[in-house]
Write a protein that holds these residues in place. Structure first.
Motif, PDB file in Angstrom:
ATOM      1  N   ILE A  89     -41.653 120.425   3.677  1.00  0.00           N
ATOM      2  CA  ILE A  89     -40.456 120.559   2.846  1.00  0.00           C
ATOM      3  C   ILE A  89     -40.852 120.872   1.414  1.00  0.00           C
ATOM      4  O   ILE A  89     -41.852 120.349   0.898  1.00  0.00           O
ATOM      5  CB  ILE A  89     -39.605 119.270   2.868  1.00  0.00           C
ATOM      6  CG1 ILE A  89     -39.158 118.927   4.298  1.00  0.00           C
ATOM      7  CG2 ILE A  89     -38.376 119.398   1.967  1.00  0.00           C
ATOM      8  CD1 ILE A  89     -38.403 117.613   4.391  1.00  0.00           C
ATOM      9  N   SER A  97     -40.361 124.350   6.465  1.00  0.00           N
ATOM     10  CA  SER A  97     -39.184 124.630   7.292  1.00  0.00           C
ATOM     11  C   SER A  97     -37.896 124.498   6.492  1.00  0.00           C
ATOM     12  O   SER A  97     -36.833 124.925   6.948  1.00  0.00           O
ATOM     13  CB  SER A  97     -39.135 123.670   8.488  1.00  0.00           C
ATOM     14  OG  SER A  97     -39.036 122.318   8.049  1.00  0.00           O
ATOM     15  N   LEU A  98     -37.989 123.915   5.277  1.00  0.00           N
ATOM     16  CA  LEU A  98     -36.794 123.684   4.473  1.00  0.00           C
ATOM     17  C   LEU A  98     -37.114 123.751   2.992  1.00  0.00           C
ATOM     18  O   LEU A  98     -38.128 123.222   2.527  1.00  0.00           O
ATOM     19  CB  LEU A  98     -36.199 122.308   4.806  1.00  0.00           C
ATOM     20  CG  LEU A  98     -34.948 121.886   4.021  1.00  0.00           C
ATOM     21  CD1 LEU A  98     -33.779 122.822   4.319  1.00  0.00           C
ATOM     22  CD2 LEU A  98     -34.583 120.444   4.353  1.00  0.00           C
ATOM     23  N   ILE A 113     -31.211 123.975   1.459  1.00  0.00           N
ATOM     24  CA  ILE A 113     -30.083 123.083   1.188  1.00  0.00           C
ATOM     25  C   ILE A 113     -29.886 123.047  -0.315  1.00  0.00           C
ATOM     26  O   ILE A 113     -30.855 122.936  -1.074  1.00  0.00           O
ATOM     27  CB  ILE A 113     -30.326 121.657   1.723  1.00  0.00           C
ATOM     28  CG1 ILE A 113     -30.309 121.635   3.258  1.00  0.00           C
ATOM     29  CG2 ILE A 113     -29.280 120.688   1.183  1.00  0.00           C
ATOM     30  CD1 ILE A 113     -30.651 120.282   3.870  1.00  0.00           C
ATOM     31  N   ARG A 128     -28.324 118.885   7.293  1.00  0.00           N
ATOM     32  CA  ARG A 128     -28.201 120.112   8.066  1.00  0.00           C
ATOM     33  C   ARG A 128     -28.599 121.296   7.196  1.00  0.00           C
ATOM     34  O   ARG A 128     -28.173 121.404   6.050  1.00  0.00           O
ATOM     35  CB  ARG A 128     -26.765 120.286   8.571  1.00  0.00           C
ATOM     36  CG  ARG A 128     -26.423 119.366   9.729  1.00  0.00           C
ATOM     37  CD  ARG A 128     -25.137 119.819  10.396  1.00  0.00           C
ATOM     38  NE  ARG A 128     -23.963 119.526   9.565  1.00  0.00           N
ATOM     39  CZ  ARG A 128     -22.912 120.332   9.463  1.00  0.00           C
ATOM     40  NH1 ARG A 128     -22.890 121.490  10.103  1.00  0.00           N
ATOM     41  NH2 ARG A 128     -21.885 119.983   8.715  1.00  0.00           N
ATOM     42  N   HIS A 129     -29.406 122.169   7.737  1.00  0.00           N
ATOM     43  CA  HIS A 129     -29.911 123.291   6.972  1.00  0.00           C
ATOM     44  C   HIS A 129     -28.786 124.241   6.573  1.00  0.00           C
ATOM     45  O   HIS A 129     -27.794 124.400   7.271  1.00  0.00           O
ATOM     46  CB  HIS A 129     -30.992 124.027   7.764  1.00  0.00           C
ATOM     47  CG  HIS A 129     -32.235 123.219   7.941  1.00  0.00           C
ATOM     48  ND1 HIS A 129     -33.415 123.759   8.411  1.00  0.00           N
ATOM     49  CD2 HIS A 129     -32.516 121.912   7.683  1.00  0.00           C
ATOM     50  CE1 HIS A 129     -34.354 122.820   8.457  1.00  0.00           C
ATOM     51  NE2 HIS A 129     -33.819 121.692   8.034  1.00  0.00           N
ATOM     52  N   ASN A 130     -28.988 124.859   5.406  1.00  0.00           N
ATOM     53  CA  ASN A 130     -28.060 125.855   4.849  1.00  0.00           C
ATOM     54  C   ASN A 130     -26.695 125.257   4.513  1.00  0.00           C
ATOM     55  O   ASN A 130     -25.668 125.914   4.624  1.00  0.00           O
ATOM     56  CB  ASN A 130     -27.916 127.041   5.806  1.00  0.00           C
ATOM     57  CG  ASN A 130     -29.271 127.647   6.153  1.00  0.00           C
ATOM     58  OD1 ASN A 130     -30.079 127.906   5.252  1.00  0.00           O
ATOM     59  ND2 ASN A 130     -29.545 127.848   7.429  1.00  0.00           N
ATOM     60  N   GLN A 171     -35.517 131.854   5.408  1.00  0.00           N
ATOM     61  CA  GLN A 171     -35.922 130.502   5.014  1.00  0.00           C
ATOM     62  C   GLN A 171     -34.693 129.609   4.936  1.00  0.00           C
ATOM     63  O   GLN A 171     -33.716 129.940   4.268  1.00  0.00           O
ATOM     64  CB  GLN A 171     -36.624 130.515   3.655  1.00  0.00           C
ATOM     65  CG  GLN A 171     -36.931 129.151   3.061  1.00  0.00           C
ATOM     66  CD  GLN A 171     -37.930 128.348   3.883  1.00  0.00           C
ATOM     67  OE1 GLN A 171     -37.677 128.013   5.050  1.00  0.00           O
ATOM     68  NE2 GLN A 171     -39.075 128.062   3.313  1.00  0.00           N
ATOM     69  N   ASP A 172     -34.708 128.485   5.655  1.00  0.00           N
ATOM     70  CA  ASP A 172     -33.607 127.536   5.573  1.00  0.00           C
ATOM     71  C   ASP A 172     -33.635 126.828   4.223  1.00  0.00           C
ATOM     72  O   ASP A 172     -34.715 126.521   3.686  1.00  0.00           O
ATOM     73  CB  ASP A 172     -33.710 126.496   6.688  1.00  0.00           C
ATOM     74  CG  ASP A 172     -33.301 127.072   8.034  1.00  0.00           C
ATOM     75  OD1 ASP A 172     -32.675 128.148   8.059  1.00  0.00           O
ATOM     76  OD2 ASP A 172     -33.626 126.452   9.057  1.00  0.00           O
TER      77      ASP A 172
END
Length: 302
Positions: free
Chosen positions: A67, A107-108, A160, A220-222, A157-158
């Motif tokens: 992350i 991943s985030l 938040i 939750r992504h995005n 790319q995800d």
């Protein structure tokens, strides 16, 4: 879990680093080295950098992380919030950090916004509505949000976007009303304000850090998440509470300053989505956070 973070030497960032380390994360802090505080966390690595993409790519070559928290931002102080050149310098850095997060396998990518994006929202902030910033800082945050979303789609790319609330706690500079009130009253002086009739939401800094850690782990992504206490009061009620906790006989200059804004600025954050997705519920009340903050400033040389 391996985490990369920018802005980890700032007021909120220091608490985020500690919260992540407390949860067992291996944290790598990217910093310019111009100012940084000593951390006690044993699993913390500090990488000095100019935040240039090519420089960081070389220094992190071959490494993999999970992350990326991008909290870094130049010009958050009151006197710098309308410096257009300084504020716009944050745009390229944010984009480069997102590209870097993809290169090192994250991943985030978690980036932080601000309630200043919604300064003139008269009700609880609806994050689906058009933003209404009242300064260059808030406007630049809005621009970065949209640009990061566009880049995220391009590089797959995800991300938040976490909207930070009005935050208080130990170590906050005097560029906010909470610290100003505490320090001024402890000095035996009379703080001055406008009418303080707007509704507001404050959250203690340890809770903000916990929310950001929860978002990285369970969000939750995005998505866009608002962070806050979920409770709202008139701004003057918060100020009176602080005064009463220090000395109820001290005078407050409420209404002594002429309001400069054309309409009142407010800040009330809906945290329902954050709670539903991550389980985050504030544990430290405003009063408890203020008690700790007052104790800190009483013991420090301000």
């Amino acid at each position: 879990m391996k985490v990369l973070i920018t802005g980890g030497t700032g007021f909120i960032g220091r608490y985020v680093v500690r919260e992540l380390a407390k949860r067992g994360a291996e944290v790598t802090l990217l910093t310019s080295g111009s100012t940084y505080h000593q951390f006690e966390e044993s699993r913390l690595e500090i990488v000095n950098t100019t935040y240039e993409y090519s420089d960081l790519l070389k220094k992190l070559c071959g490494r993999k992380y999970d992350i990326f928290y991008h909290l870094g931002w130049a010009g958050v102080g009151g006197g710098e919030k309308n410096n257009i050149i300084l504020q716009c310098s944050n745009i390229q850095v944010a984009i480069d950090m997102m590209r870097l997060s993809k290169d090192v396998g994250c991943s985030l990518f978690v980036a932080t916004g601000t309630v200043a994006e919604y300064a003139f929202c008269k009700e609880v902030i609806d994050f689906s509505l058009r933003q209404t910033p009242n300064d260059v800082y808030g406007a630049t945050k809005v621009a970065v949000h949209y640009l990061l979303e566009a880049v995220a789609k391009q590089i797959q790319q995800d991300m938040i976007w976490a909207v930070l609330p009005s935050t208080f706690g130990e170590g906050r500079k005097r560029d906010n009303i909470i610290t100003y009130t505490i320090v001024t009253l402890l000095q035996g002086k009379r703080p001055q304000y406008g009418t303080l009739e707007q509704m507001w939401d404050f959250l203690y800094v340890e809770e903000v850090a916990r929310a950001l850690a929860d978002i990285g782990e369970k969000g939750r992504h995005n998505m866009t998440y608002g962070i806050g206490s979920g409770e709202y009061r008139l701004l003057k009620d918060y100020i009176c509470t602080i005064r009463d906790m220090i000395d109820p006989t001290l005078p407050l200059g409420i209404g002594e300053l002429i309001r400069k804004a054309a309409e009142p600025i407010s800040s009330c954050v809906n945290i329902e989505q954050l709670t539903n997705d991550t389980g985050f519920v504030p544990k430290i009340s405003f009063e408890e956070g203020i008690r700790r903050t007052i104790k800190y400033y009483k013991e420090s040389k301000f």
